[in-house]
Motif scaffolding. Structure first.
Motif, PDB file in Angstrom:
ATOM      1  N   PRO A  93       0.792  -1.232   0.000  1.00  0.00           N
ATOM      2  CA  PRO A  93       0.000   0.000   0.000  1.00  0.00           C
ATOM      3  C   PRO A  93       0.827   1.286   0.000  1.00  0.00           C
ATOM      4  N   PRO A  94       1.930   1.392   0.785  1.00  0.00           N
ATOM      5  CA  PRO A  94       2.701   2.639   0.738  1.00  0.00           C
ATOM      6  C   PRO A  94       3.251   2.943  -0.651  1.00  0.00           C
ATOM      7  N   SER A  95       3.759   1.915  -1.340  1.00  0.00           N
ATOM      8  CA  SER A  95       4.309   2.168  -2.663  1.00  0.00           C
ATOM      9  C   SER A  95       3.202   2.552  -3.644  1.00  0.00           C
ATOM     10  N   LEU A  96       2.021   1.971  -3.486  1.00  0.00           N
ATOM     11  CA  LEU A  96       0.894   2.309  -4.346  1.00  0.00           C
ATOM     12  C   LEU A  96       0.460   3.755  -4.126  1.00  0.00           C
ATOM     13  N   LEU A  97       0.398   4.160  -2.872  1.00  0.00           N
ATOM     14  CA  LEU A  97      -0.010   5.524  -2.553  1.00  0.00           C
ATOM     15  C   LEU A  97       0.975   6.541  -3.108  1.00  0.00           C
ATOM     16  N   GLN A  98       2.274   6.304  -2.907  1.00  0.00           N
ATOM     17  CA  GLN A  98       3.245   7.291  -3.366  1.00  0.00           C
ATOM     18  C   GLN A  98       3.317   7.346  -4.892  1.00  0.00           C
ATOM     19  N   ALA A  99       3.126   6.206  -5.572  1.00  0.00           N
ATOM     20  CA  ALA A  99       3.138   6.207  -7.033  1.00  0.00           C
ATOM     21  C   ALA A  99       1.949   6.996  -7.585  1.00  0.00           C
ATOM     22  N   LEU A 100       0.763   6.808  -6.977  1.00  0.00           N
ATOM     23  CA  LEU A 100      -0.431   7.512  -7.437  1.00  0.00           C
ATOM     24  C   LEU A 100      -0.366   9.003  -7.137  1.00  0.00           C
ATOM     25  N   LEU A 101       0.157   9.368  -5.970  1.00  0.00           N
ATOM     26  CA  LEU A 101       0.291  10.783  -5.641  1.00  0.00           C
ATOM     27  C   LEU A 101       1.296  11.470  -6.567  1.00  0.00           C
ATOM     28  N   THR A 102       2.359  10.763  -6.913  1.00  0.00           N
ATOM     29  CA  THR A 102       3.336  11.325  -7.848  1.00  0.00           C
ATOM     30  C   THR A 102       2.682  11.584  -9.195  1.00  0.00           C
ATOM     31  N   CYS A 103       1.923  10.610  -9.671  1.00  0.00           N
ATOM     32  CA  CYS A 103       1.200  10.756 -10.937  1.00  0.00           C
ATOM     33  C   CYS A 103       0.252  11.948 -10.879  1.00  0.00           C
ATOM     34  N   ALA A 104      -0.459  12.086  -9.754  1.00  0.00           N
ATOM     35  CA  ALA A 104      -1.427  13.175  -9.603  1.00  0.00           C
ATOM     36  C   ALA A 104      -0.758  14.531  -9.615  1.00  0.00           C
ATOM     37  N   ARG A 105       0.401  14.640  -8.987  1.00  0.00           N
ATOM     38  CA  ARG A 105       1.070  15.943  -8.911  1.00  0.00           C
ATOM     39  C   ARG A 105       1.463  16.471 -10.283  1.00  0.00           C
ATOM     40  N   PHE A 106       1.702  15.577 -11.230  1.00  0.00           N
ATOM     41  CA  PHE A 106       2.010  16.028 -12.584  1.00  0.00           C
ATOM     42  C   PHE A 106       0.753  16.176 -13.435  1.00  0.00           C
ATOM     43  N   GLY A 107      -0.409  15.861 -12.851  1.00  0.00           N
ATOM     44  CA  GLY A 107      -1.656  16.015 -13.583  1.00  0.00           C
ATOM     45  C   GLY A 107      -1.806  15.024 -14.716  1.00  0.00           C
ATOM     46  N   LEU A 108      -1.197  13.841 -14.583  1.00  0.00           N
ATOM     47  CA  LEU A 108      -1.298  12.812 -15.613  1.00  0.00           C
ATOM     48  C   LEU A 108      -2.278  11.727 -15.174  1.00  0.00           C
ATOM     49  N   ILE A 109      -2.980  11.150 -16.127  1.00  0.00           N
ATOM     50  CA  ILE A 109      -3.953  10.096 -15.846  1.00  0.00           C
ATOM     51  C   ILE A 109      -3.280   8.737 -16.022  1.00  0.00           C
ATOM     52  N   PRO A 110      -3.359   7.833 -15.040  1.00  0.00           N
ATOM     53  CA  PRO A 110      -2.728   6.516 -15.166  1.00  0.00           C
ATOM     54  C   PRO A 110      -3.574   5.568 -16.012  1.00  0.00           C
ATOM     55  N   ASP A 111      -3.766   5.939 -17.279  1.00  0.00           N
ATOM     56  CA  ASP A 111      -4.673   5.207 -18.169  1.00  0.00           C
ATOM     57  C   ASP A 111      -3.939   4.344 -19.188  1.00  0.00           C
ATOM     58  N   GLY A 112      -2.616   4.224 -19.052  1.00  0.00           N
ATOM     59  CA  GLY A 112      -1.848   3.462 -20.020  1.00  0.00           C
ATOM     60  C   GLY A 112      -1.355   4.291 -21.183  1.00  0.00           C
ATOM     61  N   ARG A 113      -1.867   5.510 -21.330  1.00  0.00           N
ATOM     62  CA  ARG A 113      -1.418   6.402 -22.392  1.00  0.00           C
ATOM     63  C   ARG A 113      -0.505   7.488 -21.823  1.00  0.00           C
ATOM     64  N   GLN A 114      -1.040   8.308 -20.925  1.00  0.00           N
ATOM     65  CA  GLN A 114      -0.220   9.355 -20.327  1.00  0.00           C
ATOM     66  C   GLN A 114       0.752   8.790 -19.295  1.00  0.00           C
ATOM     67  N   ALA A 115       0.301   7.800 -18.546  1.00  0.00           N
ATOM     68  CA  ALA A 115       1.135   7.224 -17.494  1.00  0.00           C
ATOM     69  C   ALA A 115       0.658   5.813 -17.183  1.00  0.00           C
ATOM     70  N   VAL A 116       1.531   5.059 -16.548  1.00  0.00           N
ATOM     71  CA  VAL A 116       1.233   3.699 -16.129  1.00  0.00           C
ATOM     72  C   VAL A 116       1.700   3.535 -14.687  1.00  0.00           C
ATOM     73  N   ILE A 117       0.890   2.880 -13.883  1.00  0.00           N
ATOM     74  CA  ILE A 117       1.333   2.434 -12.563  1.00  0.00           C
ATOM     75  C   ILE A 117       1.577   0.939 -12.706  1.00  0.00           C
ATOM     76  N   THR A 118       2.819   0.539 -12.575  1.00  0.00           N
ATOM     77  CA  THR A 118       3.175  -0.858 -12.826  1.00  0.00           C
ATOM     78  C   THR A 118       3.768  -1.490 -11.577  1.00  0.00           C
ATOM     79  N   ALA A 119       3.688  -2.800 -11.505  1.00  0.00           N
ATOM     80  CA  ALA A 119       4.239  -3.537 -10.367  1.00  0.00           C
ATOM     81  C   ALA A 119       5.629  -4.046 -10.721  1.00  0.00           C
ATOM     82  N   GLU A 120       6.601  -3.682  -9.903  1.00  0.00           N
ATOM     83  CA  GLU A 120       7.943  -4.226 -10.029  1.00  0.00           C
ATOM     84  C   GLU A 120       8.253  -4.919  -8.710  1.00  0.00           C
TER      85      GLU A 120
END
Length: 333
Positions: A93-120
């Protein structure tokens, strides 16, 4: 000392150092447990992991609203998040939260086009796609259009760097051919037209160059190779990373905004396995960056040759109408 800000809580939760637990972030999160542990009770009652994680993320709704620029709808952002969650079921959960907040701060949508949230492994990572970089380039107000593409073996193209733009580069994709007949991609390219009417240099990147960038600079790729998992984004979508690498090389020939520089820094941090959110600008910082960039642009315009400066709008002054003596006498009557 209590951790009061969200940045402090996320940074603490994703570090290896023991920290004081706070009421705002559940103990299970601070300990770095998996969503499976977080959702056990709800699943026992017939709930789903996606619903549970979404419910947990909604606790930070105010933080997402504050992070997103005003032109990005929170509902649209969270809908994209929900669609992405099934592939992130094993992320902490912490890594998920920080990845999503980072995406939000740049105003990008994690839709696979502008950005992706991926599991490593067990960690969620924010990866801006080349369309995300393009979105931020447009926001700077100095870029009129951005062109990124892949040249296939049977496409028609020519590149003559010494010729004047736009005759120096021509690409005619053979979209009339079946996909298999176009051949494999052989080159990636990127260039921009500025709002001033000038065109940037065309950046060309061969597959060999892209592989060299991947092998030398991508820690995620190296980790995936060493583990035998082959699950980095370079493994999963080489062409997208190839195109993004070409676009990122434009920073050498096109003035980049501070927000774009920050995005590249965050991109590199995620690839290196570092916490990304601490590098992303907050809403207040973003406003200050925009103001500073506007002042810099005005200073550049003032130093440019007079014939190339933007011409101010000259407003014609309206002169008061003159009246004759007879008209004035008639008015007094």
């Amino acid at each position: 000392m209590a951790l009061t800000s969200l940045k402090d809580r996320v940074r603490a939760a994703t570090s290896d150092q023991p920290t004081e637990k706070t009421a705002a972030m559940p103990a299970v999160v601070v300990e770095g447990s998996t969503p499976e542990e977080l959702t056990t009770a709800v699943q026992a009652e017939g709930g789903t992991a996606t619903d549970t994680v979404m419910g947990w993320l909604e606790r930070y709704g105010d933080d997402f609203t504050a992070a997103l620029p005003s032109h990005v709808d929170v509902g649209t952002f969270m809908s994209a998040v929900r669609a992405a969650l099934p592939s992130l079921s094993r992320c902490t959960p912490p890594s998920l939260l920080q990845a999503l907040l980072t995406c939000a701060r740049f105003g990008l949508i994690p839709d696979g086009r502008q950005a992706v949230i991926t599991a490593e492994g067990p960690f969620a990572v924010f990866i801006p796609m080349y369309q995300g970089y393009i979105e931020l380039m447009y926001r700077s107000g100095r870029v009129g259009s951005v062109h990124v593409g892949l040249i296939h073996e049977n496409d028609e193209w020519s590149f003559e760097p010494t010729a004047p733009a736009p005759q120096d580069f021509v690409h005619k994709p053979r979209v009339d051919l079946p996909k298999a007949e176009r051949g494999e991609p052989i080159l990636a390219y990127a260039f921009t037209w500025m709002t001033s009417g000038a065109r940037s240099q065309v950046v060309m990147l061969s597959r060999e160059d892209a592989e060299a960038i991947r092998d030398e600079h991508s820690k995620a790729y190296q980790r995936a190779q060493e583990s035998g998992q082959a699950d980095s984004f370079w493994h999963r979508d080489f062409n997208a990373m190839w195109s993004k690498s070409a676009l990122r090389r434009l920073h050498k020939v096109v003035p980049m905004s501070a927000e774009l520089v920050a995005l590249a820094r965050v991109d590199d941090a995620g690839d290196a396995g570092q916490v990304q959110v601490i590098h992303a600008p907050t809403g207040e910082e973003r406003a200050l960056l925009v103001e500073a960039e506007e002042q810099h642009a005005r200073a550049e315009d003032s130093q440019a040759p007079e014939e190339t400066r933007p011409r101010p709008v000259v407003r014609k002054r309206t002169q008061p109408k003159r009246t004759t003596r007879a008209e004035r006498r008639g008015t007094r009557r």
